[in-house]
Design a protein around this motif. Structure first.
Motif, PDB file in Angstrom:
ATOM      1  N   GLY A  60      -1.410  97.704 -20.727  1.00 22.77           N
ATOM      2  CA  GLY A  60      -1.025  97.652 -21.879  1.00 22.77           C
ATOM      3  C   GLY A  60      -0.398  98.851 -22.363  1.00 22.77           C
ATOM      4  O   GLY A  60      -0.693 100.249 -22.152  1.00 22.77           O
ATOM      5  N   ALA A  62       1.769 100.267 -24.853  1.00 18.73           N
ATOM      6  CA  ALA A  62       2.574 100.530 -26.462  1.00 18.73           C
ATOM      7  C   ALA A  62       2.483 101.854 -26.990  1.00 18.73           C
ATOM      8  O   ALA A  62       1.884 102.725 -28.068  1.00 18.73           O
ATOM      9  CB  ALA A  62       0.913 100.355 -27.680  1.00 18.73           C
ATOM     10  N   LEU A  86       3.533  96.687 -24.807  1.00 20.99           N
ATOM     11  CA  LEU A  86       3.334  95.452 -25.639  1.00 20.99           C
ATOM     12  C   LEU A  86       4.330  96.030 -26.940  1.00 20.99           C
ATOM     13  O   LEU A  86       5.410  96.637 -27.022  1.00 20.99           O
ATOM     14  CB  LEU A  86       1.802  95.422 -26.593  1.00 20.99           C
ATOM     15  CG  LEU A  86       1.110  95.409 -25.473  1.00 20.99           C
ATOM     16  CD1 LEU A  86      -0.096  96.309 -26.580  1.00 20.99           C
ATOM     17  CD2 LEU A  86       1.056  94.571 -25.364  1.00 20.99           C
ATOM     18  N   THR A  95      -1.519  91.648 -32.106  1.00 23.85           N
ATOM     19  CA  THR A  95      -2.022  92.753 -30.832  1.00 23.85           C
ATOM     20  C   THR A  95      -3.139  92.534 -29.950  1.00 23.85           C
ATOM     21  O   THR A  95      -3.492  91.842 -28.938  1.00 23.85           O
ATOM     22  CB  THR A  95      -1.458  94.012 -31.157  1.00 23.85           C
ATOM     23  OG1 THR A  95      -0.505  93.891 -31.708  1.00 23.85           O
ATOM     24  CG2 THR A  95      -2.213  94.679 -30.128  1.00 23.85           C
ATOM     25  N   ILE A  99      -4.552  91.140 -26.774  1.00 23.54           N
ATOM     26  CA  ILE A  99      -5.255  91.918 -25.244  1.00 23.54           C
ATOM     27  C   ILE A  99      -6.016  91.324 -24.793  1.00 23.54           C
ATOM     28  O   ILE A  99      -6.323  91.254 -23.792  1.00 23.54           O
ATOM     29  CB  ILE A  99      -5.712  93.335 -26.145  1.00 23.54           C
ATOM     30  CG1 ILE A  99      -4.607  94.072 -26.335  1.00 23.54           C
ATOM     31  CG2 ILE A  99      -6.824  94.200 -25.280  1.00 23.54           C
ATOM     32  CD1 ILE A  99      -4.125  95.254 -27.435  1.00 23.54           C
ATOM     33  N   ILE A 104      -5.848  91.635 -20.979  1.00 24.65           N
ATOM     34  CA  ILE A 104      -5.584  93.612 -20.837  1.00 24.65           C
ATOM     35  C   ILE A 104      -6.829  94.869 -20.760  1.00 24.65           C
ATOM     36  O   ILE A 104      -7.000  94.512 -21.892  1.00 24.65           O
ATOM     37  CB  ILE A 104      -4.188  93.446 -22.363  1.00 24.65           C
ATOM     38  CG1 ILE A 104      -2.659  92.609 -21.957  1.00 24.65           C
ATOM     39  CG2 ILE A 104      -3.319  95.404 -21.683  1.00 24.65           C
ATOM     40  CD1 ILE A 104      -1.972  93.118 -23.444  1.00 24.65           C
ATOM     41  N   VAL A 107      -5.182 100.079 -22.868  1.00 31.71           N
ATOM     42  CA  VAL A 107      -3.777 100.050 -23.321  1.00 31.71           C
ATOM     43  C   VAL A 107      -3.465 101.510 -23.508  1.00 31.71           C
ATOM     44  O   VAL A 107      -4.328 102.411 -24.199  1.00 31.71           O
ATOM     45  CB  VAL A 107      -4.012  99.352 -24.509  1.00 31.71           C
ATOM     46  CG1 VAL A 107      -1.929  99.581 -25.267  1.00 31.71           C
ATOM     47  CG2 VAL A 107      -4.035  98.160 -24.697  1.00 31.71           C
ATOM     48  N   THR A 109      -0.765 104.719 -25.646  1.00 27.79           N
ATOM     49  CA  THR A 109      -0.391 103.944 -26.672  1.00 27.79           C
ATOM     50  C   THR A 109       0.105 106.134 -26.548  1.00 27.79           C
ATOM     51  O   THR A 109      -0.578 107.192 -26.287  1.00 27.79           O
ATOM     52  CB  THR A 109      -1.497 104.887 -27.749  1.00 27.79           C
ATOM     53  OG1 THR A 109      -2.446 105.310 -27.799  1.00 27.79           O
ATOM     54  CG2 THR A 109      -2.109 102.936 -27.741  1.00 27.79           C
ATOM     55  N   VAL A 116      -2.635  98.661 -32.589  1.00 31.32           N
ATOM     56  CA  VAL A 116      -4.016  98.277 -31.466  1.00 31.32           C
ATOM     57  C   VAL A 116      -5.735  98.835 -32.029  1.00 31.32           C
ATOM     58  O   VAL A 116      -5.961  99.898 -32.040  1.00 31.32           O
ATOM     59  CB  VAL A 116      -3.701  99.927 -29.931  1.00 31.32           C
ATOM     60  CG1 VAL A 116      -3.871  99.025 -29.588  1.00 31.32           C
ATOM     61  CG2 VAL A 116      -1.985  99.277 -29.932  1.00 31.32           C
ATOM     62  N   THR A 120      -9.604  99.936 -26.724  1.00 29.42           N
ATOM     63  CA  THR A 120      -8.898  99.218 -25.845  1.00 29.42           C
ATOM     64  C   THR A 120      -8.030 100.785 -25.694  1.00 29.42           C
ATOM     65  O   THR A 120      -7.792 100.722 -24.743  1.00 29.42           O
ATOM     66  CB  THR A 120      -8.067  98.415 -25.996  1.00 29.42           C
ATOM     67  OG1 THR A 120      -7.600  98.383 -26.628  1.00 29.42           O
ATOM     68  CG2 THR A 120      -8.987  97.365 -26.531  1.00 29.42           C
ATOM     69  N   THR A 121      -8.132 101.728 -26.200  1.00 33.10           N
ATOM     70  CA  THR A 121      -7.176 102.593 -25.805  1.00 33.10           C
ATOM     71  C   THR A 121      -7.293 104.417 -25.317  1.00 33.10           C
ATOM     72  O   THR A 121      -8.689 104.890 -24.859  1.00 33.10           O
ATOM     73  CB  THR A 121      -5.589 103.557 -27.444  1.00 33.10           C
ATOM     74  OG1 THR A 121      -7.264 103.610 -27.624  1.00 33.10           O
ATOM     75  CG2 THR A 121      -5.812 101.882 -27.528  1.00 33.10           C
TER      76      THR A 121
END
Length: 493
Positions: A60, A62, A86, A95, A99, A104, A107, A109, A116, A120-121
Motif C-alpha cells: 500500500g 499512503a 490508498l 482503511t 488492509i 495489503i 504500507v 506512508t 493508517v 503495518t507502516t
C-alpha cells in the motif's frame, strides 16, 4: 519497443528519457528529471526486494501525490509486488478494513491526509536510503501474469470491491492510450485526478512516463486554481471528469488564453453534448471523451483527438473489443441499436479479490452501461441499466432528459433520477444547478421546456434546485445521494 516484461519496458523507457535529459515531474516540489526518477525507482525496488515479502504480496502507498509516491509505485512494479495507492481522507476503521480484507502486507506512508494502522507502516523515505544495501539475490523481471496494481471500485459509500490488474493488463491499456493520444516527449500532462483512481495511475502516470512526457503533479483539484496552474505549467493535455471542467468554467478569467493546450480529456462519468460544447468554447480546445472501467484496466474507447464527435465516447482502442448486446442476453444488436455495452480483450481483470461474483461471462465484461455503436464504430453511452426509470412499464433513460434539460439557458448542471411513485412505480425527478443563483428559472418553465421536446412520461414530476450537484471522491455525480433526497421529498443536498 522493448521485448520482455512490461516492467522491463518501463525501466528501459525511464533510462532512455534520462539519457536525453528530459524532465519527468514538476510541481510545488520543483522539477524531477527522468534520471532522478529512474534512480529513485531502482532504489525503491531494491529496498522492497530486500523486505522479502511473500510472492504476490500487495504494497500500500499512503502518501502525498509527489515524486516519492511515484517512485515507490514504479519501484513496486519493478520488484514484482502489487502496488495499491490508498485513498486519502478515509477513516482509520475504513482503511484498516481494506488492509485486512484485501491482504495489503505493508504500507509506506509520507504526507497526505491518511489514517493508517501503525503496525503495518513503513516511512516512504526508507525506500530511498543514502547508502543502498547490496542484495546477493538479483531481482527477477515480473511476468505478464504477475499482479501489478490493486484498485478499489467504489468510494467510501457501500462495500468496496478490489481488483488486481496484471502487467499484461497495464501493457494493453498503455499501448492503446499511447497510440490514440499520440503523446510525445514534448507533451506536458496536468495531473489533477487522484492517483488511487485507475485513470490517475494508468493514463496519467504510466502512459506519459513511457512516452517521455512531463507530468505536472497537483495534490488536489481546485477549480479556482486551475487557470493559474494552466499558466504556470503550460500543459498540452489535461484529463479530468465532467464536474471538474464544469466547476472551473466560473473561474476562467475573460483574458484566458489556451497557451500550449492541445486538448482536454474527459471520462469516468456522463456528460451532455451541451456541456461538452460549453467546455470546448471556454477552453478553446477539443474535449476528447473516453470510456472504460477499472475492471478493464482503464480505457476501452476514446475519440481520436483530430476526429472527435460531440456526444460520443469514441472508437475502440487497439487490442480491445466492444460489443452491444441485448440486455441480459447473449445476442449482439445491430449498428445504431441500444443495448448493454460489453468489453473483451487482454485488458480485462481476472476477477475481484476475495471471490466476489465476476461480471465477465464468455470472455465479455458486462459493464451495466447502455449504449449504441454507429456504422463508423463510434460508441455513445445512453445510460445505466440500473438507472433506467421504469414508469408505468415504460423504460426511461435519464440521459435523454438530461441532454434536453442541459440546453436550457438557465441550467448550468443537471441530473435526473428515478423516485418512487404509488401508482406508476417510478417517475423522473430533476435536480438543477441554475446558471444564475439569484434568478433560477421557474419550475413550470423548465417542465414546459421539456414537454416541448419530450413525451409526457419523460417530464419530471418535480424540479429541485441545488447550489451544487453532490459528487463522490473522484468527481462523479452521486446519484445515490439524489435518490435519497427524492425519498425524503426535499431539494437540499
Amino acid at each position: 519497443m522493448v521485448d520482455g516484461s512490461f516492467a522491463e519496458r518501463i525501466e528501459h523507457a525511464l533510462r532512455e528519457h534520462a539519457a536525453r535529459g528530459r524532465t519527468a515531474l514538476v510541481g510545488e516540489f520543483g522539477r524531477v528529471s527522468y534520471r532522478d526518477l529512474a534512480d529513485r525507482a531502482a532504489s525503491a525496488a531494491a529496498t522492497i526486494h530486500g523486505w522479502r515479502l511473500p510472492p504476490g504480496s500487495t504494497l500500500g502507498i499512503a502518501a502525498a501525490k509527489n515524486p516519492d509516491a511515484v517512485a515507490a509505485f514504479l519501484g513496486a512494479l519493478r520488484a514484482g509486488v502489487c502496488a495499491c495507492f490508498l485513498e486519502p481522507r478515509l477513516s482509520l476503521d475504513a482503511t484498516t478494513a481494506r488492509i485486512e480484507e484485501f491482504g495489503i502486507a505493508r504500507v509506506v506512508t509520507g504526507g497526505g491526509d491518511f489514517h493508517v494502522p501503525q503496525h503495518t507502516t513503513q516511512p516512504i523515505a526508507s525506500l530511498f536510503p543514502s547508502t543502498p544495501s547490496p542484495h546477493s539475490e538479483p531481482l527477477r523481471w515480473p511476468g505478464d501474469d504477475d499482479h501489478a496494481v490493486m484498485l478499489f471500485t467504489s468510494g467510501s459509500t457501500g462495500r468496496p470491491k478490489a481488483i488486481k490488474l496484471t502487467h499484461a493488463n497495464l501493457r494493453c491499456n498503455a499501448e492503446g492510450v499511447l497510440e490514440r493520444t499520440g503523446i510525445t516527449p514534448d507533451d506536458v500532462l496536468l495531473h489533477i485526478m487522484p492517483v488511487h483512481h485507475t485513470n490517475g495511475v494508468n493514463n496519467q502516470l504510466i502512459a506519459p512516463l513511457l512516452a517521455g512526457a512531463t507530468v505536472a503533479l497537483v495534490e488536489r483539484f481546485d477549480a479556482s486554481a486551475l487557470e493559474s496552474q494552466l499558466a504556470r505549467y503550460e500543459p498540452t493535455i489535461v484529463t479530468g471528469v465532467p464536474t471538474m471542467y464544469l466547476r472551473a468554467l466560473d473561474h476562467l478569467g475573460p483574458g484566458y488564453r489556451r497557451r500550449r493546450l492541445r486538448f482536454l480529456r474527459c471520462g469516468s462519468a456522463p456528460i451532455t453534448p451541451v456541456q461538452q460544447q460549453r467546455i470546448e468554447s471556454a477552453f478553446g480546445v477539443p474535449l476528447v471523451l473516453s470510456y472504460g472501467l477499472s475492471e478493464a484496466t482503464c480505457t476501452s474507447t476514446m475519440n481520436p483527438p483530430g476526429a472527435r464527435r460531440v456526444g460520443s465516447v469514441g472508437t475502440v482502442l487497439n487490442g480491445q473489443s466492444v460489443g452491444i448486446f441485448a440486455p441480459g442476453g447473449a445476442e449482439r444488436v445491430g449498428a445504431g441499436e441500444e443495448g448493454e455495452v460489453r468489453i473483451a480483450g487482454p485488458a480485462l481483470m481476472e476477477g475481484y479479490v476475495g471471490g466476489e461474483d465476476s461480471p465477465i461471462e464468455d470472455g465479455w465484461l458486462r459493464t451495466g452501461d447502455l449504449g449504441r455503436l454507429d456504422a463508423d464504430g463510434y460508441l455513445t453511452i445512453t445510460g445505466r441499466i440500473k438507472d433506467v426509470i421504469i414508469r408505468g412499464g415504460e423504460n426511461i433513460a435519464p440521459g435523454a432528459i438530461e441532454s434536453v434539460l442541459a440546453r436550457h439557458s438557465g441550467v448550468a448542471q443537471c441530473a435526473v433520477v428515478g423516485v418512487e411513485h404509488p401508482d406508476l412505480g417510478q417517475v423522473p425527478r430533476a435536480y438543477v444547478v441554475p446558471a444564475s443563483a439569484s434568478s433560477p428559472p421557474d419550475e413550470a418553465e423548465i417542465r414546459d421546456y421539456l414537454r416541448a421536446e419530450l413525451s409526457r412520461p419523460y417530464v419530471p414530476d418535480r424540479v429541485h434546485y441545488l447550489e451544487d450537484l453532490p459528487v463522490n471522491r473522484v468527481g462523479k455525480i452521486d446519484r445515490n445521494v439524489l435518490r435519497e433526497l427524492g425519498r425524503n421529498g426535499g431539494g437540499r443536498a
